[in-house]
Design an enzyme around this catalytic site. Structure first.
Site, PDB file in Angstrom:
ATOM      1  N   GLU A 133      21.469  65.020  62.166  1.00  0.00           N
ATOM      2  CA  GLU A 133      22.293  66.066  62.308  1.00  0.00           C
ATOM      3  C   GLU A 133      23.199  66.227  60.907  1.00  0.00           C
ATOM      4  O   GLU A 133      24.071  65.610  60.960  1.00  0.00           O
ATOM      5  CB  GLU A 133      23.147  66.288  63.690  1.00  0.00           C
ATOM      6  N   CYS A 181      30.619  71.409  60.208  1.00  0.00           N
ATOM      7  CA  CYS A 181      29.186  71.436  59.554  1.00  0.00           C
ATOM      8  C   CYS A 181      28.758  73.005  59.628  1.00  0.00           C
ATOM      9  O   CYS A 181      27.801  73.302  58.880  1.00  0.00           O
ATOM     10  CB  CYS A 181      28.454  70.375  60.409  1.00  0.00           C
TER      11      CYS A 181
HETATM   12  P1  NAD Z   1      28.979  60.568  56.674  1.00  0.00           P
HETATM   13  O1  NAD Z   1      27.595  60.518  56.058  1.00  0.00           O
HETATM   14  O2  NAD Z   1      29.853  59.960  55.233  1.00  0.00           O
HETATM   15  O3  NAD Z   1      29.304  59.465  57.622  1.00  0.00           O
HETATM   16  C1  NAD Z   1      29.053  59.471  58.846  1.00  0.00           C
HETATM   17  C2  NAD Z   1      28.753  58.241  59.727  1.00  0.00           C
HETATM   18  O4  NAD Z   1      27.581  57.519  58.997  1.00  0.00           O
HETATM   19  C3  NAD Z   1      29.932  57.293  59.530  1.00  0.00           C
HETATM   20  O5  NAD Z   1      30.080  56.632  60.875  1.00  0.00           O
HETATM   21  C4  NAD Z   1      29.672  56.407  58.399  1.00  0.00           C
HETATM   22  O6  NAD Z   1      30.194  55.085  58.614  1.00  0.00           O
HETATM   23  C5  NAD Z   1      28.076  56.150  58.827  1.00  0.00           C
HETATM   24  N1  NAD Z   1      27.380  55.451  57.555  1.00  0.00           N
HETATM   25  C6  NAD Z   1      27.863  55.691  56.167  1.00  0.00           C
HETATM   26  N2  NAD Z   1      27.067  55.073  55.644  1.00  0.00           N
HETATM   27  C7  NAD Z   1      25.958  54.400  56.418  1.00  0.00           C
HETATM   28  C8  NAD Z   1      24.981  53.536  56.010  1.00  0.00           C
HETATM   29  N3  NAD Z   1      24.647  53.380  54.904  1.00  0.00           N
HETATM   30  N4  NAD Z   1      24.149  53.463  57.081  1.00  0.00           N
HETATM   31  C9  NAD Z   1      24.407  53.819  58.577  1.00  0.00           C
HETATM   32  N5  NAD Z   1      25.559  54.457  58.665  1.00  0.00           N
HETATM   33  C10 NAD Z   1      26.226  54.817  57.473  1.00  0.00           C
HETATM   34  O7  NAD Z   1      29.626  61.610  57.151  1.00  0.00           O
HETATM   35  P2  NAD Z   1      31.179  61.967  57.331  1.00  0.00           P
HETATM   36  O8  NAD Z   1      31.866  62.228  56.232  1.00  0.00           O
HETATM   37  O9  NAD Z   1      31.751  61.234  58.461  1.00  0.00           O
HETATM   38  O10 NAD Z   1      30.957  63.495  57.871  1.00  0.00           O
HETATM   39  C11 NAD Z   1      30.833  64.884  57.274  1.00  0.00           C
HETATM   40  C12 NAD Z   1      29.265  65.210  57.130  1.00  0.00           C
HETATM   41  O11 NAD Z   1      28.937  65.527  58.464  1.00  0.00           O
HETATM   42  C13 NAD Z   1      29.288  66.871  56.613  1.00  0.00           C
HETATM   43  O12 NAD Z   1      28.209  66.554  55.602  1.00  0.00           O
HETATM   44  C14 NAD Z   1      28.926  67.548  57.864  1.00  0.00           C
HETATM   45  O13 NAD Z   1      28.615  68.822  57.637  1.00  0.00           O
HETATM   46  C15 NAD Z   1      28.321  66.541  58.668  1.00  0.00           C
HETATM   47  N6  NAD Z   1      28.208  67.007  60.201  1.00  0.00           N
HETATM   48  C16 NAD Z   1      27.081  67.301  60.689  1.00  0.00           C
HETATM   49  C17 NAD Z   1      27.030  67.960  61.940  1.00  0.00           C
HETATM   50  C18 NAD Z   1      25.904  68.504  62.598  1.00  0.00           C
HETATM   51  O14 NAD Z   1      25.817  68.507  63.803  1.00  0.00           O
HETATM   52  N7  NAD Z   1      24.926  68.853  61.987  1.00  0.00           N
HETATM   53  C19 NAD Z   1      28.194  67.727  62.736  1.00  0.00           C
HETATM   54  C20 NAD Z   1      29.266  67.441  62.108  1.00  0.00           C
HETATM   55  C21 NAD Z   1      29.428  66.801  60.730  1.00  0.00           C
END
Ligand code: NAD
Length: 495
Positions: free
Chosen positions: A239, A273
């Protein structure tokens, strides 16, 4: 200023509005993650053994705990993300409703179903079951730290799985609260566990041998998640982000459309998002619509006080992205009717409404994740659909139109669309939630969301020995001839 402060084996989560330390959490190692998954394997057997009714009862109990202590949870969400209390409550209310729906409907959606056995195997009783996968890993973002991961957690639990949850490093306290409240309702086994840390802890969860990994976050991290999960062929659900468009038709209710555009684009300081980022408006109503948006957006204020409608930018690094998008838009002929470059401070971003922005600029093509809107004029709704669909993302979209709402909604390339409302699909538990393209794949919520966390199992049970047995070396030439005749009779007619 950083909202997360690193120490050796622990990290602090900070209030992004004040930099106060909200809590200190362990940076869990690969070994910690492996132990949690191993404990979850045992718990999963117990949880699956409870059956739908036993799980539903316990999930409803958990829902009750969250509901009664929602104000406390909202305080943690507010402290770690900076969002106003009312917005924190809203996402908690939605998550409660989803949990109740998943608990109530799991048996109906995932219970055994009979299927017709067909002509050639008419002696069989055919059925399908949706069994738990085992252990599901959930990696969540910070922007909706309750609502977003609960779309995976509640549905995975209702489907009979144990869950190991790695919340964002910006919102570990929210993760801790959720896991502790579950243990209060279900104290017997660690069915729902927490691991905390940065990306590396998340990567360890991907490689830990969980039966599925449900990720919500940015597309860039989504790609890393897929690569890590590929090593063990762990199935994934992604997502990711979006660049959602809102379309305003010539016959739209302009007051409602303008209100939806501003709330959809700016609530949660644009860190949504499925937030509105681009608006395409029919040229005949463009001026009126823009005037209404400017008026409404001009009354919205970002701040840390109780009267402010939107809070800070939670992740400090995002401020540079928002500034770059606004600067680029203005440098390339765009105009700011509200806000502008000066709207970006060192914690807060004031609402910004941009017009005349070229379609190939960053503010139109990349996820901004701030309280900004671009508004563009289109000659007709075909052009609006074409421009809305010209994006690598495909998460959600919105249409305001009296006569053509459903038609336009169908033509929009996105996983979800609201007609004459905004982000409404997220509050309807029976509707699947998810995107296409770089917004990800797979679905949470609804029956599709329950099935994401289940293994489809087909069973054919012989009811009686058939006169024509096909599955034996003893099959006679006469049987083959009869089958050939039968199939010609059934399917060989010229049309
Ligand atoms: P992010 O991708 O920076 O982090 C998300 C999660 O992934 C965190 O828990 C982080 O610690 C983890 N992570 C980071 N690197 C990783 C790796 N190499 N391996 C495994 N896990 C790792 O995103 P964010 O800044 O926390 O959230 C914002 C983003 O999320 C925006 O792009 C937003 O649009 C999206 N989002 C999407 C939805 C949806 O349902 N489609 C909902 C909410 C947010």
């Amino acid at each position: 200023m950083t909202a997360v402060q690193a120490k050796q084996d622990t990290f602090d989560s900070l209030n992004p509005a004040t930099d106060e330390v909200v809590g200190t959490y362990p940076v869990n190692s690969d070994e910690d993650v492996a132990s949690a998954v191993s404990r979850a394997r045992e718990a999963a057997l117990w949880w699956a053994g409870l059956g739908f009714a036993g799980r539903a009862e316990r999930l409803q109990r958990w829902k009750g705990v969250i509901t009664r202590r929602a104000a406390q949870l909202a305080e943690v969400v507010h402290a770690e993300t900076g969002k106003p209390h009312a917005d924190a409550m809203l996402e908690i209310v939605l998550a409660i409703d989803h949990t109740a729906w998943a608990a109530k409907n799991a048996a109906k959606v995932l219970g055994r179903k009979r299927r017709p056995a067909g002509m050639l195997m008419a002696n069989q009783a055919a059925s399908v079951e949706f069994q738990p996968l085992g252990v599901v890993g959930v990696i969540g973002p910070w922007n909706y730290p309750v609502f977003t991961p609960m779309g995976s957690i509640a549905y995975a639990l209702a489907a009979g799985n144990a869950v190991v949850f790695k919340p964002s490093e910006y919102t570990p306290g929210v993760g801790r609260w959720l896991v502790d409240s579950f243990a209060e309702a279900v104290p017997e086994h660690p069915v729902f566990q927490l691991v905390t840390g940065y990306g590396q802890t998340g990567a360890a969860l991907c490689r830990s041998g969980v039966d599925k990994l449900a990720f919500t976050g940015s597309p860039a991290t989504g790609k890393k998640i897929m690569a890590a999960c590929a090593e063990t062929l762990t199935p994934v659900l992604i997502e990711a982000g979006g660049k959602d468009a809102l379309l305003v038709d010539v016959d739209a209710d302009l007051d409602e459309a303008a209100d939806a555009a501003v709330w959809g684009g700016m609530s949660n300081a644009g860190q949504t998002c499925v937030g509105v980022e681009r608006v395409y408006v029919h040229e005949r109503v463009y001026d009126d619509f823009v005037a209404k948006v400017v008026k409404i957006a001009g009354d919205v204020r970002a701040g840390g006080d109780a009267e402010a409608q939107i809070g800070p930018i939670t992740m400090p690094g995002q401020l540079a992205v928002i500034r770059r998008h606004i600067k680029d838009a203005l440098a390339r002929g765009g105009r700011a009717l509200v806000g502008g470059e000066d709207a970006v401070g060192d914690r807060f971003v004031q609402p910004t409404v941009l017009v005349d922005v070229p379609e190939d600029s960053a503010a139109v093509r990349e996820e901004t994740f701030g309280p900004t809107l671009t508004i563009a004029k289109v000659a007709d709704m075909d052009e609006a659909v074409e421009k809305a669909n010209d994006s690598k993302y495909g998460l959600a979209s919105t249409v305001f139109s009296k006569r053509r709402g459903m038609e336009l909604a169908r033509r929009l390339r996105s996983g979800m669309t609201s007609v004459n409302g905004v982000i409404s699909f997220a509050g309807i538990p029976s509707l699947p939630f998810g995107g296409i393209g770089e917004s990800g794949f797979g679905r949470i919520h609804g029956q599709e969301g329950l099935k994401e966390f289940a293994r489809t199992k087909a069973i054919a049970r012989q009811r009686f020995r058939a006169p024509l047995v096909l599955t034996t070396f003893n099959r006679s030439a006469k049987t083959d001839a009869t089958v050939a005749k039968l199939i010609t009779l059934l399917h060989g007619k010229r049309r």
